[in-house]
Write an enzyme that holds these catalytic residues in place. Structure first.
Site, mmCIF file in Angstrom:
data_model
loop_
_atom_site.group_PDB
_atom_site.id
_atom_site.type_symbol
_atom_site.label_atom_id
_atom_site.label_comp_id
_atom_site.label_asym_id
_atom_site.label_seq_id
_atom_site.Cartn_x
_atom_site.Cartn_y
_atom_site.Cartn_z
ATOM 1 N N LYS A 169 -3.158 -0.762 0.413
ATOM 2 C CA LYS A 169 -4.159 -0.003 1.181
ATOM 3 C C LYS A 169 -4.898 0.965 0.244
ATOM 4 O O LYS A 169 -6.086 1.169 0.348
ATOM 5 C CB LYS A 169 -3.508 0.782 2.311
ATOM 6 C CG LYS A 169 -4.566 1.480 3.166
ATOM 7 C CD LYS A 169 -3.957 2.250 4.302
ATOM 8 C CE LYS A 169 -3.475 3.608 3.850
ATOM 9 N NZ LYS A 169 -4.485 4.653 3.968
ATOM 10 N N VAL A 198 -0.040 -2.729 5.914
ATOM 11 C CA VAL A 198 0.506 -2.930 7.264
ATOM 12 C C VAL A 198 -0.465 -2.304 8.260
ATOM 13 O O VAL A 198 -0.980 -1.202 8.030
ATOM 14 C CB VAL A 198 1.906 -2.281 7.380
ATOM 15 C CG1 VAL A 198 2.460 -2.443 8.790
ATOM 16 C CG2 VAL A 198 2.853 -2.906 6.365
ATOM 17 N N GLY A 225 4.130 1.195 7.458
ATOM 18 C CA GLY A 225 3.624 0.809 6.137
ATOM 19 C C GLY A 225 4.599 1.239 5.049
ATOM 20 O O GLY A 225 4.925 0.465 4.132
ATOM 21 N N HIS A 226 5.084 2.478 5.163
ATOM 22 C CA HIS A 226 6.084 2.955 4.198
ATOM 23 C C HIS A 226 7.368 2.129 4.302
ATOM 24 O O HIS A 226 7.998 1.799 3.291
ATOM 25 C CB HIS A 226 6.435 4.417 4.458
ATOM 26 C CG HIS A 226 5.287 5.377 4.306
ATOM 27 N ND1 HIS A 226 4.760 6.074 5.357
ATOM 28 C CD2 HIS A 226 4.579 5.764 3.217
ATOM 29 C CE1 HIS A 226 3.783 6.847 4.935
ATOM 30 N NE2 HIS A 226 3.641 6.687 3.634
HETATM 31 P P1 AMP Z 1 1.241 8.175 1.257
HETATM 32 O O1 AMP Z 1 2.497 8.708 1.880
HETATM 33 O O2 AMP Z 1 0.105 8.051 2.215
HETATM 34 O O3 AMP Z 1 0.893 8.848 -0.036
HETATM 35 O O4 AMP Z 1 1.586 6.670 0.873
HETATM 36 C C1 AMP Z 1 2.714 6.335 0.113
HETATM 37 C C2 AMP Z 1 2.641 4.882 -0.246
HETATM 38 O O5 AMP Z 1 2.563 4.101 0.936
HETATM 39 C C3 AMP Z 1 1.396 4.534 -1.077
HETATM 40 O O6 AMP Z 1 1.768 3.606 -2.071
HETATM 41 C C4 AMP Z 1 0.481 3.906 -0.058
HETATM 42 O O7 AMP Z 1 -0.408 2.964 -0.619
HETATM 43 C C5 AMP Z 1 1.481 3.224 0.852
HETATM 44 N N1 AMP Z 1 0.896 2.982 2.176
HETATM 45 C C6 AMP Z 1 0.255 3.869 2.961
HETATM 46 N N2 AMP Z 1 -0.186 3.263 4.087
HETATM 47 C C7 AMP Z 1 0.184 1.965 3.998
HETATM 48 C C8 AMP Z 1 0.022 0.823 4.844
HETATM 49 N N3 AMP Z 1 -0.616 0.901 5.997
HETATM 50 N N4 AMP Z 1 0.526 -0.359 4.429
HETATM 51 C C9 AMP Z 1 1.188 -0.451 3.233
HETATM 52 N N5 AMP Z 1 1.384 0.593 2.412
HETATM 53 C C10 AMP Z 1 0.881 1.779 2.773
#
Ligand code: AMP
Length: 277
Positions: A149, A176, A33-34
């Site tokens: 998400k 994702v 996703g990242h």
């Molecule tokens: P986090 O590291 O969980 O704080 O997420 C960092 C970024 O990645 C944030 O903008 C989230 O919305 C995005 N993100 C996390 N999971 C997903 C995913 N499965 N698909 C797309 N973006 C994601």
């Protein structure tokens, strides 16, 4: 790829003029996703531009008793993934770099932050707004990429840059998923094998609702609850149908409706959402 871990180092390397910089803020433990957000950032920055990724497990956005200390921090694996994706700059500060012990200034969005995750996680979005403001000041990006998400977070970021005149374009990336529909999340690794096997019920329930012709939000939410509760290990935090503009509850399903859920499997809280109509 530059890896910068202090504010002083960052300040010592002023960004090149005329180079578009696009920031992907994360808490690390990078997954596909990242990586999709990094690719979106590259597209937005252009081949000559700069993709910056921040990795910061932000203590301000964890409520007391939450998973701050056990949140995964696989530093080397994250670096490797960034290198492969062509990230130009990683900013990975230690908590002491970002916050003074006697900090007393915060950034708070007060409307969109109230419902949904804001109701379950008091102070969470204040922590997010504060840290993203600091990242915007420190890295001065032209654009920043956030995932759908975390739909509420994305909406709050758009509101914050609008209200506070940040010269930063907010770019959204689609969610994702695993092949079985579970949204990728750094927290998925907390799930036991049994919990992991049941977790795709979330996506199944959202898809069923979106494909139905139900027009009553109450009835749709009840059907989603029933479906999710059929998984023995699932515990519902919320199932809500809201408008995408104000994130307030809707009585009927309208073109701008969002079905958003937060579900616990054991101690692990998973969120997901789907646009309706
Ligand atoms: P986090 O590291 O969980 O704080 O997420 C960092 C970024 O990645 C944030 O903008 C989230 O919305 C995005 N993100 C996390 N999971 C997903 C995913 N499965 N698909 C797309 N973006 C994601």
């Amino acid at each position: 790829m530059k890896i910068i871990s202090t504010v002083a180092e960052l300040r010592a390397q002023p960004r090149p003029k005329g180079k578009r910089r696009v920031l992907v803020p994360t808490m690390g433990a990078l997954h596909a996703g990242h990586l999709a957000l990094i690719r979106l950032a590259r597209k937005n920055a252009g081949a000559q531009g700069e993709v910056a990724l921040s990795i910061f497990v932000n203590p301000l956005q964890f409520e007391p008793g939450a998973d701050f200390s056990r949140y995964p921090r696989p530093a080397l694996a994250d670096e490797e993934l960034c290198r492969k994706e062509g990230v130009d700059l990683i900013f990975r500060p230690a908590p002491g770099e970002m916050y003074f012990e006697n900090r007393s200034t915060f950034v708070e969005e007060t409307a969109l932050s109230e419902p949904l995750c804001g109701a379950s996680r008091p102070g969470h979005f204040r922590g997010v707004c504060t840290v993203v403001t600091k990242l915007f000041h420190l890295l001065t990006p032209d654009a920043a990429v956030f995932g759908e998400k975390d739909f509420q977070q994305l909406a709050i970021m758009r509101r914050m840059v609008r209200d506070l005149d940040f010269p930063v374009e907010i770019v959204a990336g689609p969610t994702v998923r695993e092949p079985d529909g579970l949204a990728l999340s750094s927290r998925n690794q907390y799930l036991s094998a049994e919990e992991r096997a049941q977790a795709p019920i979330i996506r199944q329930a959202l898809l069923e609702a979106a494909q139905s012709d139900e027009t009553s939000a109450r009835k749709m939410a009840a059907a989603v609850r029933e479906k999710i509760e059929s998984a023995s290990l699932a515990r519902i935090d919320y199932v809500e149908i809201v408008g995408t503009d104000d994130l307030r509850s809707r009585l009927t399903i309208e073109p701008d409706s969002l079905l958003a859920v937060a579900i616990f499997f054991g101690q692990t809280r998973l969120i997901d959402n789907i646009l309706l109509r």
